[in-house]
Motif scaffolding. Structure first.
Motif, PDB file in Angstrom:
ATOM      1  N   MET A   1      13.870  67.672  22.422  1.00 24.93           N
ATOM      2  CA  MET A   1      14.402  68.887  22.988  1.00 24.93           C
ATOM      3  C   MET A   1      14.232  70.046  22.005  1.00 24.93           C
ATOM      4  SD  MET A   1      18.014  69.447  24.866  1.00 24.93           S
ATOM      5  CE  MET A   1      19.110  70.550  24.056  1.00 24.93           C
ATOM      6  N   GLU A   2      14.501  69.784  20.771  1.00 25.03           N
ATOM      7  CA  GLU A   2      14.461  70.850  19.766  1.00 25.03           C
ATOM      8  C   GLU A   2      13.032  71.268  19.407  1.00 25.03           C
ATOM      9  OE1 GLU A   2      16.212  71.511  15.257  1.00 25.03           O
ATOM     10  OE2 GLU A   2      16.905  69.830  16.450  1.00 25.03           O
ATOM     11  N   HIS A   3      12.093  70.327  19.473  1.00 29.14           N
ATOM     12  CA  HIS A   3      10.752  70.609  18.965  1.00 29.14           C
ATOM     13  C   HIS A   3       9.710  70.889  20.035  1.00 29.14           C
ATOM     14  CE1 HIS A   3      12.244  69.657  15.017  1.00 29.14           C
ATOM     15  NE2 HIS A   3      12.760  68.540  15.502  1.00 29.14           N
ATOM     16  N   GLU A   4       9.924  70.494  21.279  1.00 30.66           N
ATOM     17  CA  GLU A   4       8.955  70.752  22.341  1.00 30.66           C
ATOM     18  C   GLU A   4       9.565  71.523  23.507  1.00 30.66           C
ATOM     19  OE1 GLU A   4       6.028  67.746  23.503  1.00 30.66           O
ATOM     20  OE2 GLU A   4       7.017  66.440  22.046  1.00 30.66           O
ATOM     21  N   TYR A   5      10.620  70.977  24.078  1.00 29.88           N
ATOM     22  CA  TYR A   5      11.248  71.569  25.259  1.00 29.88           C
ATOM     23  C   TYR A   5      11.744  72.985  24.973  1.00 29.88           C
ATOM     24  CZ  TYR A   5      14.825  72.052  28.954  1.00 29.88           C
ATOM     25  OH  TYR A   5      15.589  72.485  29.991  1.00 29.88           O
ATOM     26  N   TYR A  18      17.416  82.101  24.011  1.00 28.88           N
ATOM     27  CA  TYR A  18      17.414  80.666  24.278  1.00 28.88           C
ATOM     28  C   TYR A  18      18.174  80.005  23.135  1.00 28.88           C
ATOM     29  CZ  TYR A  18      15.944  75.897  25.063  1.00 28.88           C
ATOM     30  OH  TYR A  18      15.947  74.545  25.298  1.00 28.88           O
ATOM     31  N   VAL A  19      19.278  79.313  23.454  1.00 32.20           N
ATOM     32  CA  VAL A  19      20.116  78.681  22.430  1.00 32.20           C
ATOM     33  C   VAL A  19      20.413  77.249  22.855  1.00 32.20           C
ATOM     34  CG1 VAL A  19      22.294  78.807  21.148  1.00 32.20           C
ATOM     35  CG2 VAL A  19      21.203  80.917  21.951  1.00 32.20           C
ATOM     36  N   GLN A  20      20.229  76.324  21.924  1.00 32.61           N
ATOM     37  CA  GLN A  20      20.603  74.931  22.161  1.00 32.61           C
ATOM     38  C   GLN A  20      21.886  74.641  21.387  1.00 32.61           C
ATOM     39  OE1 GLN A  20      17.241  72.686  20.733  1.00 32.61           O
ATOM     40  NE2 GLN A  20      16.087  72.997  22.607  1.00 32.61           N
ATOM     41  N   TYR A  21      22.832  74.008  22.051  1.00 34.48           N
ATOM     42  CA  TYR A  21      24.089  73.598  21.420  1.00 34.48           C
ATOM     43  C   TYR A  21      24.142  72.070  21.467  1.00 34.48           C
ATOM     44  CZ  TYR A  21      25.513  78.424  22.355  1.00 34.48           C
ATOM     45  OH  TYR A  21      25.584  79.791  22.430  1.00 34.48           O
ATOM     46  N   ALA A  61       7.703  73.022  30.801  1.00 35.27           N
ATOM     47  CA  ALA A  61       9.060  72.798  30.302  1.00 35.27           C
ATOM     48  C   ALA A  61       9.840  71.903  31.256  1.00 35.27           C
ATOM     49  CB  ALA A  61       9.775  74.138  30.102  1.00 35.27           C
ATOM     50  N   HIS A  62       9.660  72.131  32.551  1.00 38.72           N
ATOM     51  CA  HIS A  62      10.337  71.315  33.563  1.00 38.72           C
ATOM     52  C   HIS A  62       9.926  69.848  33.433  1.00 38.72           C
ATOM     53  CE1 HIS A  62      12.340  70.477  37.343  1.00 38.72           C
ATOM     54  NE2 HIS A  62      11.251  69.857  37.744  1.00 38.72           N
ATOM     55  N   GLU A  63       8.645  69.599  33.201  1.00 36.53           N
ATOM     56  CA  GLU A  63       8.174  68.217  33.018  1.00 36.53           C
ATOM     57  C   GLU A  63       8.753  67.610  31.745  1.00 36.53           C
ATOM     58  OE1 GLU A  63       3.927  68.603  33.185  1.00 36.53           O
ATOM     59  OE2 GLU A  63       3.989  69.262  35.274  1.00 36.53           O
ATOM     60  N   LEU A  64       8.813  68.389  30.669  1.00 33.55           N
ATOM     61  CA  LEU A  64       9.399  67.896  29.422  1.00 33.55           C
ATOM     62  C   LEU A  64      10.872  67.561  29.603  1.00 33.55           C
ATOM     63  CD1 LEU A  64       7.766  70.388  26.900  1.00 33.55           C
ATOM     64  CD2 LEU A  64       7.383  67.915  26.998  1.00 33.55           C
ATOM     65  N   ARG A  65      11.573  68.369  30.392  1.00 33.09           N
ATOM     66  CA  ARG A  65      12.997  68.138  30.645  1.00 33.09           C
ATOM     67  C   ARG A  65      13.221  66.759  31.257  1.00 33.09           C
ATOM     68  NH1 ARG A  65      15.376  72.622  34.109  1.00 33.09           N
ATOM     69  NH2 ARG A  65      14.343  71.524  35.775  1.00 33.09           N
ATOM     70  N   GLY A  66      12.335  66.342  32.139  1.00 33.01           N
ATOM     71  CA  GLY A  66      12.463  65.032  32.763  1.00 33.01           C
ATOM     72  C   GLY A  66      12.432  63.892  31.767  1.00 33.01           C
ATOM     73  N   ALA A  67      11.760  64.100  30.647  1.00 33.18           N
ATOM     74  CA  ALA A  67      11.654  63.057  29.629  1.00 33.18           C
ATOM     75  C   ALA A  67      12.896  62.972  28.747  1.00 33.18           C
ATOM     76  CB  ALA A  67      10.427  63.303  28.762  1.00 33.18           C
ATOM     77  N   ILE A  68      13.666  64.050  28.659  1.00 29.97           N
ATOM     78  CA  ILE A  68      14.806  64.038  27.738  1.00 29.97           C
ATOM     79  C   ILE A  68      16.160  64.015  28.438  1.00 29.97           C
ATOM     80  CG2 ILE A  68      13.582  65.154  25.855  1.00 29.97           C
ATOM     81  CD1 ILE A  68      14.939  67.774  26.657  1.00 29.97           C
ATOM     82  N   MET A  69      16.185  64.292  29.732  1.00 29.34           N
ATOM     83  CA  MET A  69      17.460  64.307  30.447  1.00 29.34           C
ATOM     84  C   MET A  69      17.608  63.054  31.289  1.00 29.34           C
ATOM     85  SD  MET A  69      17.900  68.250  31.539  1.00 29.34           S
ATOM     86  CE  MET A  69      19.662  68.175  31.661  1.00 29.34           C
ATOM     87  N   ARG A  70      18.790  62.484  31.266  1.00 26.89           N
ATOM     88  CA  ARG A  70      19.043  61.301  32.079  1.00 26.89           C
ATOM     89  C   ARG A  70      19.595  61.715  33.443  1.00 26.89           C
ATOM     90  NH1 ARG A  70      22.399  61.656  27.948  1.00 26.89           N
ATOM     91  NH2 ARG A  70      24.579  62.091  28.364  1.00 26.89           N
ATOM     92  N   GLU A  71      19.421  60.875  34.398  1.00 19.64           N
ATOM     93  CA  GLU A  71      19.915  61.144  35.754  1.00 19.64           C
ATOM     94  C   GLU A  71      21.437  61.026  35.773  1.00 19.64           C
ATOM     95  OE1 GLU A  71      19.380  62.478  39.464  1.00 19.64           O
ATOM     96  OE2 GLU A  71      17.762  62.104  38.071  1.00 19.64           O
TER      97      GLU A  71
END
Length: 88
Positions: A1-5, A18-21, A61-71
């Motif tokens: 998430m931090e390095h690609e998404y 854009y801020v990640q917490y 980004a949407h495709e990358l999100r699928g790899a890091i977020m769980r259902e």
């Protein structure tokens, strides 16, 4: 998430902020895994947001999100900020 998404979103010219917490979810009923991060993405307007969402970069980004977020039962939880009060 931090390095690609995140950098994929941050590179969109329409994105103002854009801020990640990263966090520890201290309230969980055990039905689902706890939340470990949230993201705040800001645009200057709704039209700028729509423009960003129509780009190939957003699709990446949407495709990358699928790899890091769980259902989850509620899916991705999106919210719109109605008002902000900053005291300091």
């Amino acid at each position: 998430m931090e390095h690609e998404y995140g950098p994929t979103y941050a590179a969109l010219p329409q994105v103002r902020e854009y801020v990640q917490y990263y966090l520890t979810d201290t309230v969980s009923d055990g039905a689902e895994e706890p939340i470990d991060a949230i993201v705040r993405i800001s645009f200057d307007s709704q039209s700028a947001m729509r423009e960003a969402l129509a780009t190939p970069e957003y699709q990446r980004a949407h495709e990358l999100r699928g790899a890091i977020m769980r259902e989850a039962s509620t899916g991705i939880h999106s919210a719109v900020l109605d008002r902000q009060v900053q005291l300091v």
